[in-house]
Design a protein around this motif. Structure first.
Motif, PDB file in Angstrom:
ATOM      1  N   GLY A 133       0.928  -1.339   0.117  1.00 47.17           N
ATOM      2  CA  GLY A 133      -0.073   0.105   0.002  1.00 47.17           C
ATOM      3  C   GLY A 133       0.688   1.356   0.079  1.00 47.17           C
ATOM      4  N   PRO A 134       0.505   2.339  -0.212  1.00 43.10           N
ATOM      5  CA  PRO A 134       0.901   3.718  -0.193  1.00 43.10           C
ATOM      6  C   PRO A 134       1.282   4.240   1.164  1.00 43.10           C
ATOM      7  CG  PRO A 134      -1.109   4.027  -0.477  1.00 43.10           C
ATOM      8  CD  PRO A 134      -1.189   2.574  -0.431  1.00 43.10           C
ATOM      9  N   TYR A 135       2.098   5.286   1.195  1.00 48.74           N
ATOM     10  CA  TYR A 135       2.572   5.700   2.557  1.00 48.74           C
ATOM     11  C   TYR A 135       2.660   7.201   2.203  1.00 48.74           C
ATOM     12  CZ  TYR A 135       7.395   6.114   1.383  1.00 48.74           C
ATOM     13  OH  TYR A 135       8.731   6.783   0.797  1.00 48.74           O
ATOM     14  N   PHE A 136       2.373   8.154   3.453  1.00 49.56           N
ATOM     15  CA  PHE A 136       2.333   9.698   3.060  1.00 49.56           C
ATOM     16  C   PHE A 136       3.369  10.242   4.273  1.00 49.56           C
ATOM     17  CE2 PHE A 136      -1.508   8.011   1.673  1.00 49.56           C
ATOM     18  CZ  PHE A 136      -1.732   8.637   0.513  1.00 49.56           C
ATOM     19  N   ALA A 137       4.246  10.883   3.991  1.00 45.50           N
ATOM     20  CA  ALA A 137       5.090  11.575   4.913  1.00 45.50           C
ATOM     21  C   ALA A 137       5.466  12.942   4.743  1.00 45.50           C
ATOM     22  CB  ALA A 137       6.569  10.571   4.945  1.00 45.50           C
ATOM     23  N   ASP A 179       6.861  13.496   1.313  1.00 48.46           N
ATOM     24  CA  ASP A 179       7.261  12.357   0.788  1.00 48.46           C
ATOM     25  C   ASP A 179       5.826  11.430   0.557  1.00 48.46           C
ATOM     26  OD1 ASP A 179       9.091  10.513  -0.820  1.00 48.46           O
ATOM     27  OD2 ASP A 179       9.579   9.647   1.206  1.00 48.46           O
ATOM     28  N   LEU A 180       5.959  10.723  -0.699  1.00 49.34           N
ATOM     29  CA  LEU A 180       4.986   9.610  -0.946  1.00 49.34           C
ATOM     30  C   LEU A 180       5.676   8.549  -1.667  1.00 49.34           C
ATOM     31  CD1 LEU A 180       2.054   8.816  -1.652  1.00 49.34           C
ATOM     32  CD2 LEU A 180       2.244   9.978  -3.767  1.00 49.34           C
ATOM     33  N   GLY A 181       4.995   7.427  -1.224  1.00 52.34           N
ATOM     34  CA  GLY A 181       5.762   6.238  -1.834  1.00 52.34           C
ATOM     35  C   GLY A 181       4.706   4.866  -1.583  1.00 52.34           C
ATOM     36  N   LEU A 182       5.602   3.562  -2.041  1.00 57.57           N
ATOM     37  CA  LEU A 182       4.851   2.592  -1.832  1.00 57.57           C
ATOM     38  C   LEU A 182       5.534   1.618  -0.784  1.00 57.57           C
ATOM     39  CD1 LEU A 182       4.030   1.657  -5.753  1.00 57.57           C
ATOM     40  CD2 LEU A 182       2.325   2.434  -3.819  1.00 57.57           C
ATOM     41  N   ARG A 183       4.833   0.955  -0.002  1.00 55.59           N
ATOM     42  CA  ARG A 183       5.480   0.181   0.957  1.00 55.59           C
ATOM     43  C   ARG A 183       5.123  -1.571   0.486  1.00 55.59           C
ATOM     44  NH1 ARG A 183       5.799   0.222   7.350  1.00 55.59           N
ATOM     45  NH2 ARG A 183       7.260   1.580   6.938  1.00 55.59           N
ATOM     46  N   PHE A 184       6.233  -2.170   0.594  1.00 52.42           N
ATOM     47  CA  PHE A 184       5.851  -3.688   0.165  1.00 52.42           C
ATOM     48  C   PHE A 184       6.557  -4.355   1.522  1.00 52.42           C
ATOM     49  CE2 PHE A 184       6.552  -1.469  -3.780  1.00 52.42           C
ATOM     50  CZ  PHE A 184       5.603  -1.984  -4.648  1.00 52.42           C
ATOM     51  N   ALA A 185       5.733  -5.259   2.031  1.00 57.92           N
ATOM     52  CA  ALA A 185       6.089  -5.973   3.089  1.00 57.92           C
ATOM     53  C   ALA A 185       5.568  -7.697   3.384  1.00 57.92           C
ATOM     54  CB  ALA A 185       6.024  -5.244   4.506  1.00 57.92           C
ATOM     55  N   LEU A 186       6.370  -8.231   4.151  1.00 61.00           N
ATOM     56  CA  LEU A 186       5.748  -9.610   4.549  1.00 61.00           C
ATOM     57  C   LEU A 186       5.781  -9.591   5.815  1.00 61.00           C
ATOM     58  CD1 LEU A 186       4.805 -12.381   3.563  1.00 61.00           C
ATOM     59  CD2 LEU A 186       7.069 -13.065   3.581  1.00 61.00           C
ATOM     60  N   GLY A 187       4.668  -9.958   6.606  1.00 57.35           N
ATOM     61  CA  GLY A 187       4.791 -10.087   8.106  1.00 57.35           C
ATOM     62  C   GLY A 187       4.610 -11.649   8.443  1.00 57.35           C
ATOM     63  N   LYS A 195       3.675  -9.226  15.771  1.00 59.52           N
ATOM     64  CA  LYS A 195       3.809  -9.557  14.102  1.00 59.52           C
ATOM     65  C   LYS A 195       5.254  -9.114  13.973  1.00 59.52           C
ATOM     66  CE  LYS A 195       2.109  -6.489  11.266  1.00 59.52           C
ATOM     67  NZ  LYS A 195       1.100  -5.961  10.676  1.00 59.52           N
ATOM     68  N   VAL A 196       6.027  -9.693  13.231  1.00 58.04           N
ATOM     69  CA  VAL A 196       7.160  -9.431  12.664  1.00 58.04           C
ATOM     70  C   VAL A 196       7.410  -9.252  11.196  1.00 58.04           C
ATOM     71  CG1 VAL A 196       9.683 -10.112  12.596  1.00 58.04           C
ATOM     72  CG2 VAL A 196       8.503 -10.663  14.379  1.00 58.04           C
ATOM     73  N   SER A 197       7.644  -7.973  10.849  1.00 57.06           N
ATOM     74  CA  SER A 197       7.733  -7.763   9.494  1.00 57.06           C
ATOM     75  C   SER A 197       9.065  -7.307   8.815  1.00 57.06           C
ATOM     76  CB  SER A 197       6.736  -6.581   9.201  1.00 57.06           C
ATOM     77  OG  SER A 197       5.306  -6.872   9.370  1.00 57.06           O
ATOM     78  N   VAL A 198       9.454  -7.770   7.411  1.00 55.58           N
ATOM     79  CA  VAL A 198      10.333  -7.120   6.635  1.00 55.58           C
ATOM     80  C   VAL A 198       9.765  -6.397   5.491  1.00 55.58           C
ATOM     81  CG1 VAL A 198      11.923  -8.646   7.655  1.00 55.58           C
ATOM     82  CG2 VAL A 198      10.699  -9.387   5.769  1.00 55.58           C
ATOM     83  N   GLY A 199      10.490  -5.272   4.964  1.00 54.10           N
ATOM     84  CA  GLY A 199       9.945  -4.706   3.679  1.00 54.10           C
ATOM     85  C   GLY A 199      10.649  -3.722   3.249  1.00 54.10           C
ATOM     86  N   TYR A 200      10.329  -3.024   2.245  1.00 51.83           N
ATOM     87  CA  TYR A 200      10.695  -1.926   1.541  1.00 51.83           C
ATOM     88  C   TYR A 200       9.975  -0.534   0.983  1.00 51.83           C
ATOM     89  CZ  TYR A 200      13.928   0.476  -1.639  1.00 51.83           C
ATOM     90  OH  TYR A 200      14.917   1.379  -2.296  1.00 51.83           O
ATOM     91  N   ASP A 201      10.344   0.611   1.730  1.00 54.16           N
ATOM     92  CA  ASP A 201       9.605   1.859   1.234  1.00 54.16           C
ATOM     93  C   ASP A 201      10.415   2.223   0.051  1.00 54.16           C
ATOM     94  OD1 ASP A 201       8.146   1.455   3.425  1.00 54.16           O
ATOM     95  OD2 ASP A 201       9.011   2.806   4.748  1.00 54.16           O
ATOM     96  N   LEU A 202       9.653   2.405  -1.059  1.00 58.18           N
ATOM     97  CA  LEU A 202       9.954   3.005  -2.244  1.00 58.18           C
ATOM     98  C   LEU A 202       9.635   4.427  -2.390  1.00 58.18           C
ATOM     99  CD1 LEU A 202      11.165   2.183  -5.020  1.00 58.18           C
ATOM    100  CD2 LEU A 202       9.236   1.576  -5.942  1.00 58.18           C
ATOM    101  N   GLY A 203      10.380   5.427  -2.329  1.00 57.16           N
ATOM    102  CA  GLY A 203       9.878   6.902  -2.367  1.00 57.16           C
ATOM    103  C   GLY A 203       9.697   7.030  -3.866  1.00 57.16           C
ATOM    104  N   LEU A 204       8.522   7.934  -4.301  1.00 52.11           N
ATOM    105  CA  LEU A 204       8.169   8.492  -5.358  1.00 52.11           C
ATOM    106  C   LEU A 204       8.401  10.015  -5.405  1.00 52.11           C
ATOM    107  CD1 LEU A 204       5.303   6.104  -5.599  1.00 52.11           C
ATOM    108  CD2 LEU A 204       7.380   5.676  -6.570  1.00 52.11           C
ATOM    109  N   VAL A 205       8.800  10.601  -4.529  1.00 52.88           N
ATOM    110  CA  VAL A 205       8.733  12.000  -4.752  1.00 52.88           C
ATOM    111  C   VAL A 205      10.124  12.441  -4.762  1.00 52.88           C
ATOM    112  CG1 VAL A 205       8.251  14.219  -3.618  1.00 52.88           C
ATOM    113  CG2 VAL A 205       6.529  12.393  -3.723  1.00 52.88           C
TER     114      VAL A 205
END
Length: 260
Positions: A133-137, A179-187, A195-205
């Motif tokens: 999903g997206p993230y906003f910062a 900043d705006l981007g997409l988060r991909f993770a697996l929990g 819950k334990v998660s690993v993932g990556y935040d892909l910034g788009l701005v």
């Protein structure tokens, strides 16, 4: 009568097996914290960069839209940025000069994700949870530390070394706070409250505002883009138990009912 009580007890056991899932309408909240590596992705590579520590902590909430499919959000404080070290040498008939510049860019954000999660149960108390999903910062602060060391060695003279340290705002008129981007993770969901998660935040701005982009004479690059990226691992603890009880917890209920 006893047979009926046994059936009721078995029903509780069955409910316990399925209640470990995120049932429709369930609401949960908790705290999350994690760490990883943050970097700045440049569209056109100008210098070799090194990542810095990505640190994040905050609160998390989720709501089950249907069974096992839920929406997750919250608010976290995060550190992002990058580190770069450059060195240049100048030689002439009068001597030589070496300049070393060490730059660390710290960017602190308040970040709000909107993630779609689905839980695949792989055991009585464990489940895999893909998240996307997206993230906003928004940037709330940060300093850029610049350390400069100049070594001057003239042919007829003494070698001199000067050292200078200065700090400047990482978010100035030329830098974007949004900043705006997409988060991909697996929990991995553990029991009903961890819950334990690993993932990556892909910034788009682009971090540098468009009106301040200029042509770089040295690298022959124009309108280069710089975007955030961070690899992370987090741990989340939920305070409420709305995701239900595990089979082990429900198994203790049945004997009590039968004995009554």
């Amino acid at each position: 009568m006893k047979r009926s009580l046994v059936l009721v007890g078995l029903l509780f056991c069955v409910m316990g097996v399925f209640s470990q899932n995120a049932s429709k309408g369930a609401f949960s909240w908790g705290i999350t914290a994690g760490a990883g590596m943050a970097d700045m992705r440049m569209e056109k590579k100008l210098v070799d960069k090194d990542p810095i520590a990505n640190i994040q902590a905050g609160v998390v909430v989720d709501y089950a839209i249907v069974d096992n499919f839920f929406l997750e959000s919250g608010l976290t404080f995060q550190r992002k940025g990058y580190h770069v070290e450059s060195e240049s040498d100048f030689n002439s008939a009068l001597g030589s000069m070496s300049t070393n510049i060490d730059r660390t860019v710290n960017l602190f954000y308040l970040q709000l994700p909107v993630l779609f999660n689905y839980r695949f149960n792989i055991g009585q108390t464990v489940g895999l949870i893909p998240q996307v999903g997206p993230y906003f910062a928004v940037g709330v602060g940060g300093k850029t530390k610049i350390e400069t060391e100049v070594e001057n060695e003239p042919i007829n003279g003494y070698e001199t070394v000067t050292y200078d340290v200065k700090k400047e705002d990482s978010f100035n008129d030329q830098r974007s706070r949004f900043d705006l981007g997409l988060r991909f993770a697996l929990g991995v969901g553990i029991a009903s409250n961890m819950k334990v998660s690993v993932g990556y935040d892909l910034g788009l701005v682009d971090w540098i505002k468009k009106e301040y982009k200029a042509f770089d004479e040295v690298y022959q690059v124009e309108n280069n883009k710089s975007k955030n990226g961070s690899l992370f691992a987090t741990f989340t603890y939920y305070f409420n138990q709305n995701k239900g009880k595990t089979i082990n917890e429900s198994a203790t209920i049945a004997p009590e009912i039968v004995t009554e």
